[in-house]
Write an enzyme that holds these catalytic residues in place. Structure first.
Site, PDB file in Angstrom:
ATOM      1  N   TYR A  94      62.344  28.137  72.647  1.00 41.64           N
ATOM      2  CA  TYR A  94      63.375  27.237  72.123  1.00 41.64           C
ATOM      3  C   TYR A  94      62.725  25.993  71.527  1.00 41.64           C
ATOM      4  CZ  TYR A  94      67.664  24.370  72.183  1.00 41.64           C
ATOM      5  OH  TYR A  94      68.726  23.579  71.843  1.00 41.64           O
ATOM      6  N   CYS A  95      63.035  25.689  70.258  1.00 37.75           N
ATOM      7  CA  CYS A  95      62.567  24.486  69.592  1.00 37.75           C
ATOM      8  C   CYS A  95      61.021  24.464  69.604  1.00 37.75           C
ATOM      9  CB  CYS A  95      63.184  23.260  70.247  1.00 37.75           C
ATOM     10  SG  CYS A  95      62.840  21.696  69.419  1.00 37.75           S
ATOM     11  N   LEU A  96      60.415  23.400  70.105  1.00 38.43           N
ATOM     12  CA  LEU A  96      58.951  23.330  70.147  1.00 38.43           C
ATOM     13  C   LEU A  96      58.364  24.408  71.047  1.00 38.43           C
ATOM     14  CD1 LEU A  96      58.250  19.488  70.344  1.00 38.43           C
ATOM     15  CD2 LEU A  96      58.427  20.955  68.344  1.00 38.43           C
TER      16      LEU A  96
END
Length: 588
Positions: free
Chosen positions: A323-325
């Site tokens: 998720y995301c980074l």
């Protein structure tokens, strides 16, 4: 003897010059670190460079100046004609319509005098400045974007919606409450100011407490190192899929956004669908972690987790979710695994994650050498980037919703927002170590090394082209952090021809937390490759089939389709260190 010979001036000067240079650098660093406290981490030099580029080229563009003067006269004529029509009680149209995403002028009062005049004057001024800060010949594109963005921020600060006497909604509330809203707003302001001055975190509401009402899916912490606790969740079905799922959230946030309340927990949803789920919970770093870098996060994060999961479950293959980074880090780990012949990763799911940062939205406007070095100096003092310093940058991307709308409702209307689990999570902020954040900004954001094949893992470069596992990528329509077209590049960058892309409504967080039953949810889903032909983002958006409801259902079907073998009895739990949600998530 040689040691007794006198030291020449040249030999004596060298260490002195080195010492002076180090002292000068330390002085500069300390000076910029002090300035950063006043600028919330924005480099004044970078802003001035952008402004001077625009201003000097504007000064040498008499044609552009004439065009702007003509536009100013035209807007003035339109505005006074509009006022005259309103004064004569004729049905007046509008000079300018607000942007479809601009919710500031939705109150009925903006349709009546004098507030409609305030609104139209502001929108015309906004249009003029947009023209003034764009299409100036000779200005570097990145400088033009920064100047245009900055002009919008300054205009938004002066919008009529931000002031009592020019906002009909606030005036109506003041009359209705006899001014009580302003008293309540003052109390809200003083309460927030006290927290800022004392550097206190916003208290979590009683109904949203980690381990009590949030992050309550049953599980055990079965592994811990300096950076992570690995949580294994208890099965809820008699049979489970043969291959487990590992979720790697971003270290910029607490993991439990994916395990909020039981009704919208992605973890609970997966376990109820018959998956064995593991979650990485990052430790909130402090000054002693300043030298932890990206490779430490890779090795002690997803790689350590994969090793432990394989030992506990005996599974040959694991399905990674980032998720995301966390998705960026998982992609780097997947590329290195593929390069080294490590085939333990069965599939990869990327939630609002990016591998290429050339189109990473307005957040990239301020990522240049000047800004990165300024942030490094700011982090030098404490050894980490504080959450409040990061929050300011993200708030600027949606200043109307996150800054000025809050000012209006909390300080002028006197209304605190009703708490929910997502808001409680959002206030539970984290920090980032000096070295890791510096490497992340330089190698990924600034130089785009991973997408370009220059990012090194264990001394050798890796690239997304190394990745050849099936991919399920999710983008959200109004994502200001990882724009969906940037997330879509996954199919273009990797060697995988089995890439499914989902575009769901919502933003960076709310679009991902999109559980079944959530009202007004829809998504489009389809393959990026059709008959070995790569589909562009625009073409895909036109042809992808639209579904009503939660994309989680389509994702689970995809995960099950990529499992190998029949369902099995749930694997044994690993040796428990403590109950979920663990201890790292509780570190303030």
């Amino acid at each position: 003897m040689k040691d007794d010979l006198p030291i020449s001036p040249e030999e004596n000067a060298q260490p002195l010059h080195q010492s002076e240079r180090e002292l000068a650098q330390m002085t500069d660093t300390a000076y910029r670190a002090a300035i950063s406290q006043l600028t919330t981490g924005l480099s004044p030099a970078s802003l001035l460079l952008n402004y001077y580029d625009w201003a000097l080229h504007m000064a040498m563009s008499p044609g552009k100046q004439m065009q702007l003067a003509e536009l100013a006269v035209e807007n003035g004529v339109r505005f006074y004609r509009y006022l005259a029509e309103c004064a004569l009680n004729h049905q007046a149209g509008v000079c300018e319509q607000p942007d479809s995403h601009d919710r500031r002028f939705r109150h009925e009062g903006w349709n009546h005098q004098p507030f409609n005049a305030f609104q139209q004057a502001f929108l015309l001024t906004q249009k003029w400045w947009d023209e003034a800060t764009t299409n100036v010949r000779g200005v570097a594109l990145e400088h033009e974007k920064v100047v245009n963005f900055t002009a919008r921020q300054l205009l938004d600060a002066m919008a009529p919606t931000n002031f009592i006497l020019s906002n009909p909604e606030i005036l109506a509330k003041t009359v209705e409450t006899g001014g009580r809203n302003l008293i309540d707003g003052w109390h809200n302001y003083m309460e927030d100011l006290r927290r800022v001055l004392l550097k206190e975190k916003e208290p979590q509401p009683e109904e949203f407490q980690v381990g009590k009402t949030l992050a309550v899916t049953p599980g055990k912490v079965i592994y811990r190192n300096r950076l992570i606790e690995l949580i294994q969740y208890a099965p809820t079905t008699d049979k489970v899929q043969p291959e487990p799922v590992l979720i790697v959230p971003a270290w910029i946030m607490k993991y439990y956004i994916l395990d909020l309340s039981p009704e919208n927990s992605m973890v609970k949803f997966l376990t109820d669908q018959g998956f064995t789920v593991f979650m990485v919970s990052w430790r909130n770093p402090d000054a002693e972690d300043a030298e932890l870098g990206m490779m430490d996060y890779r090795q002690m994060g997803p790689m350590a987790a994969i090793d432990q999961i394989q030992q506990i479950t005996g599974a040959a293959r694991i399905h990674g979710v980032g998720y995301c980074l966390g998705g960026t880090l998982l992609s780097i780990a997947a590329a290195a695994m593929a390069r080294d012949g490590d085939d333990r990763l069965a599939t990869m799911t990327l939630l609002a994650a990016q591998m290429d940062f050339t189109e990473a939205g307005e957040l990239t406007l301020f990522i240049n050498e000047s800004e990165v070095s300024f942030l490094e100096d700011m982090m030098w003092k404490n050894g980490y980037l504080d959450a409040s310093q990061m929050a300011g940058a993200f708030q600027l991307l949606r200043s109307n919703d996150l800054i000025w709308s809050r000012l209006q409702h909390e300080y002028l209307m006197g209304e605190r927002p009703t708490s929910n689990d997502l808001m409680a999570w959002n206030s539970d902020t984290t920090r980032m170590p000096y070295r890791m954040h510096s490497e992340y900004l330089r190698h990924l954001f600034l130089d785009n090394d991973f997408a370009a094949g220059r990012f090194e893992v264990e001394g050798f470069p890796v690239t997304p082209r190394d990745i050849n596992v099936p991919i399920f990528a999710v983008g959200t329509e109004t994502d200001h952090v990882a724009p969906w077209k940037s997330a879509y590049k996954t199919g273009e960058l990797t060697r995988s021809e089995d890439v499914t892309f989902v575009l769901t409504n919502g933003g960076h967080n709310a679009g991902v937390v999109s559980e079944p039953g959530h009202p007004r949810r829809h998504y489009r889903m389809g393959h990026i490759f059709t008959n070995n032909h790569y589909t562009s983002a625009e073409e895909w958006a036109e042809k992808a089939k639209e579904y009503q409801g939660s994309w989680w259902l389509g994702w689970v079907d995809w995960l099950k389709m990529h499992q190998t073998g029949e369902q099995i009895a749930p694997p044994k739990m690993g040796k428990a260190i403590c109950d979920a949600p663990g201890t790292y998530v509780l570190i303030p």
